[in-house]
Scaffold this active site. Structure first.
Site, PDB file in Angstrom:
ATOM      1  N   GLY A 152       1.023  -1.177   0.179  1.00  0.00           N
ATOM      2  CA  GLY A 152      -0.163  -0.021   0.079  1.00  0.00           C
ATOM      3  C   GLY A 152       0.970   1.256  -0.016  1.00  0.00           C
ATOM      4  CG  ASP A 241       3.573  -7.337   7.028  1.00  0.00           C
ATOM      5  OD1 ASP A 241       3.037  -6.491   6.014  1.00  0.00           O
ATOM      6  OD2 ASP A 241       2.665  -7.985   7.631  1.00  0.00           O
ATOM      7  CB  ILE A 270       0.636   3.764   6.724  1.00  0.00           C
ATOM      8  CG1 ILE A 270       0.150   5.051   7.086  1.00  0.00           C
ATOM      9  CG2 ILE A 270      -0.594   2.826   6.663  1.00  0.00           C
ATOM     10  CD1 ILE A 270      -0.543   5.932   5.986  1.00  0.00           C
ATOM     11  CG  ASP A 271      -1.514  -0.496   8.923  1.00  0.00           C
ATOM     12  OD1 ASP A 271      -1.828   0.675   8.900  1.00  0.00           O
ATOM     13  OD2 ASP A 271      -2.000  -1.379   8.566  1.00  0.00           O
ATOM     14  CE1 TYR A 427      -6.961   2.596   0.282  1.00  0.00           C
ATOM     15  CE2 TYR A 427      -9.113   3.108   0.784  1.00  0.00           C
ATOM     16  CZ  TYR A 427      -8.079   2.346   0.549  1.00  0.00           C
ATOM     17  OH  TYR A 427      -8.560   0.865   0.551  1.00  0.00           O
ATOM     18  CG  MET A 428      -8.632  11.943   2.026  1.00  0.00           C
ATOM     19  SD  MET A 428      -9.981  12.850   2.504  1.00  0.00           S
ATOM     20  CE  MET A 428      -8.937  14.290   2.704  1.00  0.00           C
ATOM     21  CB  ILE A 429      -4.460   9.158   6.407  1.00  0.00           C
ATOM     22  CG1 ILE A 429      -5.521   9.925   7.287  1.00  0.00           C
ATOM     23  CG2 ILE A 429      -3.181   8.872   7.274  1.00  0.00           C
ATOM     24  CD1 ILE A 429      -6.161   9.407   8.289  1.00  0.00           C
ATOM     25  NE  ARG A 430      -2.961   3.678   1.326  1.00  0.00           N
ATOM     26  CZ  ARG A 430      -3.409   2.486   0.799  1.00  0.00           C
ATOM     27  NH1 ARG A 430      -3.094   1.250   1.474  1.00  0.00           N
ATOM     28  NH2 ARG A 430      -3.789   2.321  -0.465  1.00  0.00           N
TER      29      ARG A 430
END
Ligand SMILES: Nc1ncnc2c1ncn2[C@@H]1O[C@H](COP(=O)(O)OP(=O)(O)OP(=O)(O)O)[C@@H](O)[C@H]1O
Ligand SMILES: O=P(O)(O)OC[C@H]1O[C@](O)(CO)[C@@H](O)[C@@H]1O
Ligand SMILES: [Mg+2]
Length: 541
Positions: A152, A241, A270-271, A427-430
């Site tokens: 992602g 990962d 991102i997680d 998705y805006m955050i990513r």
């Protein structure tokens, strides 16, 4: 003697250990045989512990020293390629870098995983410190590097790409860098993009990845064929990962074929679910961006009677974004994450808490990580397990589900009209470009990866461990996921800031603590050497 050997050999008295019999093949080849001949034959111990999930042949280079010191070292090209020549590092003549005192990393430098220690406790696991080495294993015009981004999106991907290209060029005079389009499958099914400092100059200001990305499509032999056919000798793999698992398999195949190709992983998630490293790049940016959504939810909720703002954030198995955004915001009344089970109905349940908060405050904000409460959703929807192309479980929309449950609850009871606004900014955050601190962090990651590859290290992921960049063997990165520990102080801080119930049965806390203790027990032999079939003898002084 090559750098990896001299560094290991000087950590005397040493005990060399490995966990897989296949180590023997590399130990009897190339330069390591010279090193091992200096050690007692009994110092070569083999353990029957099973090898990691994805790469059956994986070897572990473990060096032990005094007081429970353990170095979990990374592979080196000289482990399996004979008689590699070395070259002086061109950085020593670089006008920017040559002025730095002690610019080159001492070959003995390692980074401790555990920095809180007791007087008589073991020193524990260490990793090889990242950074430039005096001797390198590639000449500038010999290097043909490639970069691939998988999984992602994450803020900072373009910065890492830019800094690998510019770092290779400016520090090591490397001019041949290839971008692989569209993730792993791009090695064999897509075009490539020649990357120069000019091409990548402005890309750090943009979100996403200029190379494109994908899930699935990891065909190891086709990928390594492509690397071999093109004459690529440094592979920079940026991803989470799953990507690092893929990188580990690629490295194993490259080693099996005996190729002089360095494989370096740069962890992207991102997680923040990659273990060992302090945090992943893009995480700070994501938390900052998440707060904008929380602010909006708060403004909406506060402006209307019995307003409820629900914000769904990313976090498939790890709720770090939700936890940090909640802690940073202070406007959140309830944060739900995958690691902390909750229930809706009855005393101590979420719905009772919502009622209470509305009565007390007239409004409330709920932050929910996408992976939270999935067991409840599956029960109610009797869903089948669906997977994405990489085999990751596809999640149902917990934000929509919980919003509906809250609405239904208040409608059914006709107690008070509520106004619920659901915001899904995931998705805006990513997709945003990385912030200033993530840009600097991404630059350091790229540089550390370059220095490692140029110094001949391979099969490693780079990342900060307690603030110092280190080379971490793949198996340590992929063997488990980093998760919020709900019996840790950080989660307690969150509970105290939101005032939400813990939703946990005290028996679950006891079980969780027990599991943690068991996990630590399982690791103990590695630190103390108890489980080895043969105990190593110190090298005679
Ligand atoms: N066990 C594995 N062996 C080989 N390749 C793998 C393995 N797991 C995943 N991959 C490959 O790695 C790539 C990325 O995996 P995935 O989609 O799980 O994302 P990720 O790297 O975990 O990133 P994120 O989950 O943070 O978005 C995919 O191309 C996938 O095929
Ligand atoms: O919709 P996509 O691109 O498959 O990605 C979604 C997943 O990727 C991540 O951002 C990273 O793993 C998760 O938080 C999320 O579940
Ligand atoms: Mg992943």
């Amino acid at each position: 003697m090559d750098s990896s050997i001299s560094s290991s050999a000087s950590l005397s008295p040493l005990k060399f250990r490995c966990f897989d019999p296949t180590y023997a093949y590399s130990a009897t080849t190339a330069n390591h045989s010279r090193l091992l001949s200096n050690l007692s034959p009994r110092s070569f111990a083999v353990n029957s512990r099973s090898s990691m999930e994805t790469s059956e042949n994986s070897e572990r280079k473990i060096v032990t020293g005094d007081a429970g010191y353990v170095l979990e070292d990374v592979p080196h090209l000289t482990d399996y390629v004979l008689d590699l020549p070395t070259y002086p590092n061109p950085l020593q003549d670089n006008p920017s870098y040559s002025v730095v005192k002690q610019y080159f990393v001492n070959l003995d430098d390692t980074v401790a995983q555990k920095i809180v220690v007791q007087k008589d406790g073991p020193r524990g696991t260490h990793f090889r410190r990242a950074g430039p080495r005096q001797k390198i294993y590639f000449e500038s015009d010999e290097v043909y590097a490639c970069i691939v981004t998988c999984g992602g999106l994450c803020p900072g991907l373009n910065t890492v790409i830019r800094e690998i290209v510019c770092g290779l060029h400016h520090m090591y005079g490397v001019n041949k860098v290839l971008g692989i389009e569209g993730g792993y499958r791009g090695f064999y099914a897509r075009n490539t993009i020649p990357l120069t400092p000019k091409v990548v100059n402005y890309i750090h200001k943009r979100g996403g990845t200029i190379l494109g990305t994908s899930r699935g499509g990891h065909d190891t032999s086709k990928i390594v064929d492509s690397i071999q056919d093109r004459g690529i000798n440094q592979v920079y793999i940026i991803g989470g990962d799953g990507t690092q698992r893929g990188a580990s398999v690629i490295f194993e195949e490259i080693r099996r074929r005996g190729l002089k190709v360095a494989v370096a992983g740069i962890p992207k998630t991102i997680d923040n679910d990659i273990p060992v490293i302090d945090k992943s790049f893009g995480f700070d940016t994501a938390v900052e961006e998440a707060q904008r959504a929380i602010n909006a939810a708060h403004v909406e909720a506060e402006s209307i009677e019995n307003g409820i703002g629900v914000v769904k954030l990313m976090g498939r198995y790890s709720g770090f974004i939700a936890m940090y955004a909640t802690l940073a915001s202070r406007d959140v009344d309830c944060c739900l994450i995958p690691e902390s089970p909750f229930y809706l109905e009855g005393p101590g349940g979420l719905l009772e808490y919502v009622e209470k908060r509305l009565k007390e405050n007239g409004h409330m904000v709920i932050v929910i990580a996408e992976g939270a409460g999935q067991d409840l959703l599956s029960e109610s929807k009797r869903s089948k397990d669906h997977q994405d192309a990489s085999g990751n479980k596809l999640l149902q929309d917990v934000g929509l589900w919980i919003s509906q449950k809250i609405k239904d609850h208040f409608a059914k009871r006709k107690m008070m009209p509520i106004n619920l606004k659901y915001i899904d900014p995931t998705y805006m955050i990513r997709a945003v470009p990385s912030n200033a601190s993530d840009n600097v962090y991404s630059t350091l990651l790229a540089h550390s990866a370059i220095h490692g590859a140029m110094a001949g290290y391979t099969g490693f992921t780079v990342g900060p461990v307690n603030g110092r960049h280190a080379y971490i063997p793949f198996h340590r990165i992929i063997e488990k996921q980093n998760k919020v520990v709900i019996t840790d102080r950080m989660w307690a801080r969150l509970l105290s800031s939101t005032n939400q119930p813990s939703f946990i049965d005290p028996r679950d806390i006891t079980r969780s603590k027990r599991e943690e203790e068991e996990q630590q027990q399982q690791q103990k032999p590695l630190l103390s050497g108890e489980s080895y079939m043969l105990e190593a003898e110190p090298k005679p002084q």
